[in-house]
Enzyme design. Structure first.
Site, mmCIF file in Angstrom:
data_model
loop_
_atom_site.group_PDB
_atom_site.id
_atom_site.type_symbol
_atom_site.label_atom_id
_atom_site.label_comp_id
_atom_site.label_asym_id
_atom_site.label_seq_id
_atom_site.Cartn_x
_atom_site.Cartn_y
_atom_site.Cartn_z
ATOM 1 N N ILE A 326 27.426 53.905 96.653
ATOM 2 C CA ILE A 326 26.488 54.744 96.866
ATOM 3 C C ILE A 326 26.710 56.251 96.176
ATOM 4 C CG2 ILE A 326 26.019 56.603 98.905
ATOM 5 C CD1 ILE A 326 26.870 54.171 100.795
ATOM 6 N N GLU A 327 27.810 56.604 95.840
ATOM 7 C CA GLU A 327 28.045 57.779 95.015
ATOM 8 C C GLU A 327 27.761 57.815 93.697
ATOM 9 O OE1 GLU A 327 32.099 56.294 95.833
ATOM 10 O OE2 GLU A 327 30.274 56.391 96.992
ATOM 11 N N ASP A 337 26.633 59.352 104.747
ATOM 12 C CA ASP A 337 27.815 59.358 104.813
ATOM 13 C C ASP A 337 28.152 58.866 106.171
ATOM 14 O OD1 ASP A 337 30.412 60.256 105.769
ATOM 15 O OD2 ASP A 337 29.775 62.224 106.309
ATOM 16 N N GLU A 355 33.851 57.878 104.431
ATOM 17 C CA GLU A 355 33.477 59.125 104.678
ATOM 18 C C GLU A 355 34.775 60.216 104.014
ATOM 19 O OE1 GLU A 355 32.262 62.254 108.174
ATOM 20 O OE2 GLU A 355 33.435 60.839 108.679
ATOM 21 N N GLU A 356 35.781 59.823 104.158
ATOM 22 C CA GLU A 356 36.943 60.515 103.881
ATOM 23 C C GLU A 356 36.949 60.734 102.210
ATOM 24 O OE1 GLU A 356 38.273 59.394 107.819
ATOM 25 O OE2 GLU A 356 37.327 58.583 106.154
ATOM 26 N N TRP A 477 26.761 50.705 107.299
ATOM 27 C CA TRP A 477 27.427 51.664 108.024
ATOM 28 C C TRP A 477 27.717 51.268 109.282
ATOM 29 C CZ3 TRP A 477 23.196 53.467 111.894
ATOM 30 C CH2 TRP A 477 23.553 54.644 112.670
ATOM 31 N N GLY A 478 28.956 51.732 109.680
ATOM 32 C CA GLY A 478 29.488 51.392 111.033
ATOM 33 C C GLY A 478 29.937 49.900 111.114
#
Length: 633
Positions: A326-327, A337, A355-356, A477-478
């Site tokens: 993603i980044e 995020d 996230e971290e 996600w999740g």
């Protein structure tokens, strides 16, 4: 991983991809119990995955972000307009020191008093005076740094653990590196921290629950706030226990980051986190950052959320890849995020997942923990203009800082140093927190589906109605320790993106099978022109139709193919679906149809046979005519 491989082969593949033993065990457990673990005819539906270019998907442009306009709901802590190439000057507010529960309690406030032992007893002294006194002394090692921090946090002298910080400087760095830090970097950090009263001359509001608002800060203001977080100067932020004032906020002081860990993998994570953060401070201390960031808390009342069953939009364009991140490849898009409701998750503790890691390579994100209350179910946090400082490899226990981030070299889609007219980098990150499904089957319930699609929609949508919205860069996600089904989460994010008028760029993080499955069903939905409202209704029926005796009789995608491939009359949804949109009863597309107004399949076949017989008797078919088809209604 290929379905059907033995667990030892899967383990080897995951080890090669740098997953930890804990993560590998979790994945294997989920593989055993995941409801889509069935033989599926849908896997062969996509023989060739269409490769398109990243350039075909919109990125942020100069007009893609909301303008910075001071208002009651947008606090701007610098003077407008800004001058390119230099840090904006701070805006001087009428009341610099707001010591209340609506604003950040600043370290330099005259109201922040601290008890000090004197020969005549305890006296109260301004805490900022203690901070200045402690940090102005020469600090040449981590032991002296510990003493300085504890001098204005005396009540935690027996509670805070600095052994991790000492390990970093005494065991990890060589002596020359340690000397360079204490002679060059730390004095710059001290200067940044003690400059806070000059840099921030307006109160910083707290972004409270269900109160949409924005805060715009300069990068230099953010650097000063983070330097104070490193030195643990923020008052009343050292406990999150109820009923403390900040129990609904994440922690901000860095003391947890300094603690030691007997288990070597966790000790190494702490080392790598310190490397990321010290690299950030080295950069901002050597050269003043000149940009601006905007932090926006979005909240959508439930009454204003979409009625999903009535939505007629088609799924958006999709680029899905098993490679990339993603980044990196998603740079310049709206990057998701995978957040904790306490923004930043365990970035200042033991956590080191998506996230971290995002907060470590974009350290300015950490300042959001200072003023952002825990996210509610229809809220998201959007950060515009954040800068990336580091590159890395690995994940979780294998995470390693590998050096400086050069935007032009490190990201194929990076536009270098492009900024908007306010000085914000053309980057944006949205934090949305997924539910934790300790019982994985619960995620298919209508309440859970509604919560997750609404959460994604709030994050993806643009209340400012800006043109040319960039694509959303997202992934599973999740779906890690929160037990989410990646196939389901991909569809929910597609639905939310369609309603938000954005394309979706999806990274499966090495999972080629998931890539093919999602690409296949996306192509199916597009070619059959299935609106998201119809897809939504079938998602809501999956649990009741396929869950029996604690297990599923069909995988989610097989179920969707089976119900969506039926003839249109048979796909007619029931007139009312209880709870689909959160209401007690919700009517779906169109009016309820009386049974007498609809032909059965048997009646249609009989009628069509009669028509064909008529044409055959009259010779119409021999002339090349085709009998009309029979449709309901």
């Amino acid at each position: 991983m290929i379905e059907g491989e033995p667990p030892d082969k899967k383990r080897q593949v995951m080890e090669n991809n740098s997953l930890s033993d804990e993560d590998i065990s979790q994945v294997l457990l989920e593989e055993e119990n995941r409801p889509e673990n069935f033989s599926s005819s849908s896997y062969s539906r996509t023989e060739h995955i269409m490769e398109d270019s990243w350039d075909n998907y919109k990125h942020f442009g100069p007009n893609s972000m909301a303008p910075i306009i001071p208002s009651a709901s947008h606090s701007v802590l610098f003077k407008l307009p800004v001058c390119s190439g230099k840090p904006p000057d701070p805006f001087v507010g009428s009341n610099k020191d707001c010591w209340d529960n609506h604003h950040v309690r600043m370290p330099f406030s005259n109201h922040s008093l601290y008890p000090i032992e004197t020969p005549s007893g305890k006296v109260l002294k301004p805490r900022w005076e203690l901070v200045k006194e402690a940090l102005s002394k020469e600090i040449t090692c981590s032991r002296e740094l510990e003493d300085a921090i504890l001098s204005y946090n005396t009540r935690y002298r027996q509670k805070w653990d600095f052994s991790g910080l000492h390990y970093f400087f005494e065991e990890v760095l060589d002596s020359s590196e340690g000397e360079y830090f204490f002679e060059s970097i730390l004095p710059g950090m001290v200067h940044l921290a003690l400059s806070l009263p000059a840099l921030v001359q307006s109160p910083i509001p707290l972004l409270r629950r269900r109160q949409p608002a924005s805060i715009s800060l300069t990068q230099k203001q953010v650097a000063s706030l983070l330097a104070n977080a490193f030195f643990c100067t923020f008052p009343r932020r050292n406990t999150a226990r109820e009923p403390s004032e900040y129990s609904t906020f994440p922690d901000i002081n860095f003391n947890r980051l300094f603690q030691g860990h007997k288990w070597k993998p966790k000790a190494q994570i702490a080392v790598e986190k310190l490397k990321c953060l010290f690299h950030y401070f080295r950069k901002v201390c050597s050269r003043d950052p000149v940009g601006v960031l905007t932090f926006t808390r979005r909240y959508c009342p439930e009454s204003l959320l979409p009625k999903w069953s009535e939505s007629r939009e088609m799924v958006p364009r999709l680029h899905i890849s098993s490679t990339g991140r993603i980044e990196d490849e998603g740079y310049g898009m709206l990057q998701v995020d995978f957040a904790n409701k306490f923004i930043g998750g365990g970035v200042l503790g033991l956590g080191c997942v998506q996230e971290e890691i995002q907060f470590l390579i974009f350290p300015e994100l950490i300042v959001s923990r200072l003023f952002t209350e825990a996210l509610d179910k229809t809220e998201a946090l959007v950060i515009c203009g954040c800068e990336r400082y580091s590159v890395y490899k690995g994940y979780s226990d294998t995470f390693r800082w590998t050096g400086d981030f050069d935007a032009k070299k490190s990201s194929p889609n990076c536009s270098g140093v492009s900024r908007d007219q306010y000085g914000r980098l053309l980057t944006s990150i949205v934090a949305i927190d997924a539910l934790n499904f300790s019982m994985p089957s619960r995620q298919y319930s209508q309440d859970a589906l509604l919560r997750e699609v609404n959460k994604a929609y709030v994050g993806f949508s643009c209340p400012d109605n800006l043109p040319d919205l960039p694509a959303v860069a997202t992934g599973n996600w999740g779906c890690g320790v929160f037990h989410g089904d990646a196939q389901l989460k991909a569809l929910l994010q597609l639905i939310a993106a369609a309603k938000s008028k954005r394309d979706l760029v999806y990274f499966t993080f090495g999972n080629e099978k998931l890539r093919d499955d999602v690409q296949s069903i996306h192509s199916f939905l597009c070619s059959n022109k299935i609106p998201i409202g119809e897809l939504w209704q079938h998602l809501c029926h999956y649990y009741t139709d396929c869950h029996s005796n604690g297990s599923f009789t069909s995988s989610l995608y097989d179920y969707l193919y089976s119900v969506l491939e039926e003839p249109v009359p048979s796909r007619q949804m029931s007139p009312q679906i209880k709870g689909v949109d959160g209401d007690e009863e919700v009517a779906v597309e169109g009016e309820a149809v009386e049974e007498d107004d609809v032909f059965t399949r048997e009646e249609l076949d009989q009628l069509e046979g009669t028509i064909k017989a008529y044409y055959a008797e009259n010779g119409a078919l021999s002339q090349g005519n085709t009998p009309p088809s029979v449709e309901n209604g």
